[in-house]
Design a protein around this motif. Structure first.
Motif, PDB file in Angstrom:
ATOM      1  N   GLN A  53      23.488  72.631  57.906  1.00  0.00           N
ATOM      2  CA  GLN A  53      23.282  71.587  57.086  1.00  0.00           C
ATOM      3  C   GLN A  53      23.832  70.271  57.887  1.00  0.00           C
ATOM      4  N   GLU A  54      24.958  70.449  57.989  1.00  0.00           N
ATOM      5  CA  GLU A  54      25.589  69.241  58.209  1.00  0.00           C
ATOM      6  C   GLU A  54      24.958  68.407  59.584  1.00  0.00           C
ATOM      7  N   VAL A  55      24.286  69.209  60.844  1.00  0.00           N
ATOM      8  CA  VAL A  55      22.787  69.351  62.361  1.00  0.00           C
ATOM      9  C   VAL A  55      21.607  69.168  61.281  1.00  0.00           C
ATOM     10  N   VAL A  56      20.933  69.302  59.915  1.00  0.00           N
ATOM     11  CA  VAL A  56      19.900  68.844  59.480  1.00  0.00           C
ATOM     12  C   VAL A  56      20.112  67.269  59.000  1.00  0.00           C
ATOM     13  N   THR A  57      21.045  67.470  58.499  1.00  0.00           N
ATOM     14  CA  THR A  57      21.244  66.357  57.431  1.00  0.00           C
ATOM     15  C   THR A  57      21.229  64.832  58.616  1.00  0.00           C
ATOM     16  N   GLY A  58      22.005  65.076  59.331  1.00  0.00           N
ATOM     17  CA  GLY A  58      22.519  64.692  60.941  1.00  0.00           C
ATOM     18  C   GLY A  58      23.571  63.645  61.098  1.00  0.00           C
ATOM     19  N   PRO A  59      23.665  62.051  61.331  1.00  0.00           N
ATOM     20  CA  PRO A  59      25.306  61.552  61.005  1.00  0.00           C
ATOM     21  C   PRO A  59      24.867  61.241  59.925  1.00  0.00           C
ATOM     22  N   ARG A  60      26.400  60.827  59.087  1.00  0.00           N
ATOM     23  CA  ARG A  60      26.788  59.693  57.795  1.00  0.00           C
ATOM     24  C   ARG A  60      26.155  58.034  58.064  1.00  0.00           C
ATOM     25  N   ALA A  61      25.931  57.430  57.281  1.00  0.00           N
ATOM     26  CA  ALA A  61      25.958  56.138  57.515  1.00  0.00           C
ATOM     27  C   ALA A  61      27.086  55.815  58.445  1.00  0.00           C
ATOM     28  N   GLU A  62      28.195  56.179  57.674  1.00  0.00           N
ATOM     29  CA  GLU A  62      29.458  55.483  58.156  1.00  0.00           C
ATOM     30  C   GLU A  62      29.718  55.815  59.512  1.00  0.00           C
ATOM     31  N   GLU A  63      29.067  56.574  60.154  1.00  0.00           N
ATOM     32  CA  GLU A  63      29.231  56.463  60.753  1.00  0.00           C
ATOM     33  C   GLU A  63      28.815  55.761  62.925  1.00  0.00           C
ATOM     34  N   GLU A 113      16.405  71.314  69.110  1.00  0.00           N
ATOM     35  CA  GLU A 113      16.323  72.706  69.063  1.00  0.00           C
ATOM     36  C   GLU A 113      18.026  72.554  68.668  1.00  0.00           C
ATOM     37  N   GLU A 114      18.688  71.778  67.993  1.00  0.00           N
ATOM     38  CA  GLU A 114      20.144  71.883  68.100  1.00  0.00           C
ATOM     39  C   GLU A 114      19.443  72.419  66.478  1.00  0.00           C
ATOM     40  N   VAL A 115      18.957  71.833  65.727  1.00  0.00           N
ATOM     41  CA  VAL A 115      18.762  72.378  63.890  1.00  0.00           C
ATOM     42  C   VAL A 115      18.314  73.448  64.442  1.00  0.00           C
ATOM     43  N   THR A 116      17.600  74.227  64.952  1.00  0.00           N
ATOM     44  CA  THR A 116      16.867  75.571  64.715  1.00  0.00           C
ATOM     45  C   THR A 116      18.028  76.115  65.495  1.00  0.00           C
ATOM     46  N   ALA A 117      19.293  75.844  66.174  1.00  0.00           N
ATOM     47  CA  ALA A 117      19.584  76.540  66.757  1.00  0.00           C
ATOM     48  C   ALA A 117      20.953  77.101  65.540  1.00  0.00           C
ATOM     49  N   ALA A 118      21.371  76.226  64.328  1.00  0.00           N
ATOM     50  CA  ALA A 118      22.014  75.226  63.600  1.00  0.00           C
ATOM     51  C   ALA A 118      22.083  76.791  62.459  1.00  0.00           C
ATOM     52  N   ARG A 178      30.828  79.340  56.740  1.00  0.00           N
ATOM     53  CA  ARG A 178      30.586  77.854  57.640  1.00  0.00           C
ATOM     54  C   ARG A 178      29.294  78.440  57.810  1.00  0.00           C
ATOM     55  N   ALA A 179      28.230  78.627  58.932  1.00  0.00           N
ATOM     56  CA  ALA A 179      27.431  78.724  59.311  1.00  0.00           C
ATOM     57  C   ALA A 179      26.600  77.844  58.511  1.00  0.00           C
ATOM     58  N   ALA A 180      26.307  78.061  57.545  1.00  0.00           N
ATOM     59  CA  ALA A 180      25.668  77.485  56.373  1.00  0.00           C
ATOM     60  C   ALA A 180      25.868  75.976  56.480  1.00  0.00           C
TER      61      ALA A 180
END
Length: 343
Positions: free
Chosen positions: A110-120, A190-195, A104-106
């Motif tokens: 990955q979600e934070v590093v990738t960022g929002p999806r194009a649909e969002e 900061e969010e990427v580092t924390a994740a 779950r943490a991984a």
């Protein structure tokens, strides 16, 4: 755990204990001191001792219930052989739970590093367009109500209501603009580092639990023979309690005591011969590996020449592999090639 298996047996088997062995009996020390004083003109030093072998206790840092014991006393084992399997159900469950946590943490990292999806992002742009349209309509409606107020067609309250609707539409438009900007910029550093750190911590906790789980599988740390089987299947072994005890019959040694007048003839690496009862025509080669730096039974008062003859130094002789001929516990005589004889 049955007491008869954990107590050291008396008799010849007791001599197998080496690294944890008790000090030599006083009578043996006296005998060795007397014999150690013997030397000949060729420089050979003679002494007596008992063949011993190092023991290795195989224990678990975790402990647990003995599920399987795969060896019996007298069995030979090699490095890495499984000797016992312990069981702790709660530890296995903790490992499974931590595997899920690490996954779950991984995924979150990955979600934070990738960022929002194009649909969002497309949805946020559509929300902004809708909010801008509402602002345009609200401004036009406010303008109409203000004209009607001038003609005394409507009350002031109707104009105030229209102005409030316009202000609310402007606020929604500004919020939509900010949401779209955040999505387009992606995650903050900061969010990427924390994740990422959370994922690393989850993996570390999983590694720690797997290390603890590995303690439930007891492997032979060295080659040798099983000397003692201290438990039976179903019994509970506490952390650090030896489940089995191993010894290497090809790694034998003898500790002898050399008198002070003769110790000067002995050097580290000096050749030695071990003679055992029952092997009249065979000697076993060895070498000196350690020499005590202090004498034993040293009187506190000033020493006379006669008293100096009673001082002894412990000398350890490593015996070359004997092919199983010598056994731990055998009394032997040792002849050490002195400085003069070793040249």
């Amino acid at each position: 755990m049955a007491g008869r298996r954990t107590l050291r047996p008396f008799g010849p088997r007791r001599t197998l204990v080496t690294m944890r062995a008790a000090p030599r009996l006083v009578c043996l020390g006296v005998m060795c001191a007397a014999l150690a004083g013997c030397g000949d003109r060729a420089g050979t030093v003679r002494a007596s001792g008992v063949v011993e072998m190092d023991e290795v206790d195989v224990a678990s840092l975790e402990g647990g219930r003995i599920e399987r014991l795969l060896v019996d006393e007298g069995d030979s084992v090699q490095v890495g052989d499984t000797v016992a399997v312990l069981q702790r159900g709660e530890l296995v469950a903790q490992v499974q739970a931590q595997i899920a946590q690490a996954s779950r943490a991984a995924a979150q990292s990955q979600e934070v590093v990738t960022g929002p999806r194009a649909e969002e992002i497309r949805k946020a742009r559509a929300d902004l367009a809708s909010a801008m349209a509402q602002v345009d309509w609200a401004e036009k409606n406010l303008a109409r109500t203000e004209e009607l107020l001038k003609g005394n067609v409507i009350a002031q309250a109707d104009v105030d209501r229209a102005r409030t609707d316009r202000d609310a539409a402007v606020a929604r438009r500004d919020a939509a603009q900010q949401a779209l900007a955040l999505l387009e910029k992606g995650s903050r550093h900061e969010e990427v580092t924390a994740a990422r750190e959370a994922a690393v911590a989850a993996r570390a906790q999983l590694a720690a639990l797997r290390s603890r789980q590995g303690e439930l599988l007891l492997l032979a740390p060295a080659r040798g023979v099983v000397l003692l089987r201290n438990f039976e299947p179903g019994e509970l072994a506490q952390p650090g309690q030896p489940v089995v005890t191993l010894g290497d019959p090809e790694s034998l040694w003898v500790r002898v005591y050399v008198a002070a007048p003769e110790i000067g003839k002995v050097r580290i690496g000096s050749r030695a011969e071990v003679i055992a009862t029952g092997f009249a025509k065979r000697t076993f080669p060895g070498r000196v590996v350690t020499i005590a730096t202090t004498a034993e039974f040293t009187p506190r008062a000033a020493l006379t020449e006669e008293e100096r003859a009673n001082l002894v130094f412990a000398v350890k002789i490593a015996v070359d592999p004997t092919g199983g001929a010598l056994k731990a516990g055998l009394p032997v005589e040792v002849r050490i090639a002195g400085v003069g004889a070793d040249r």
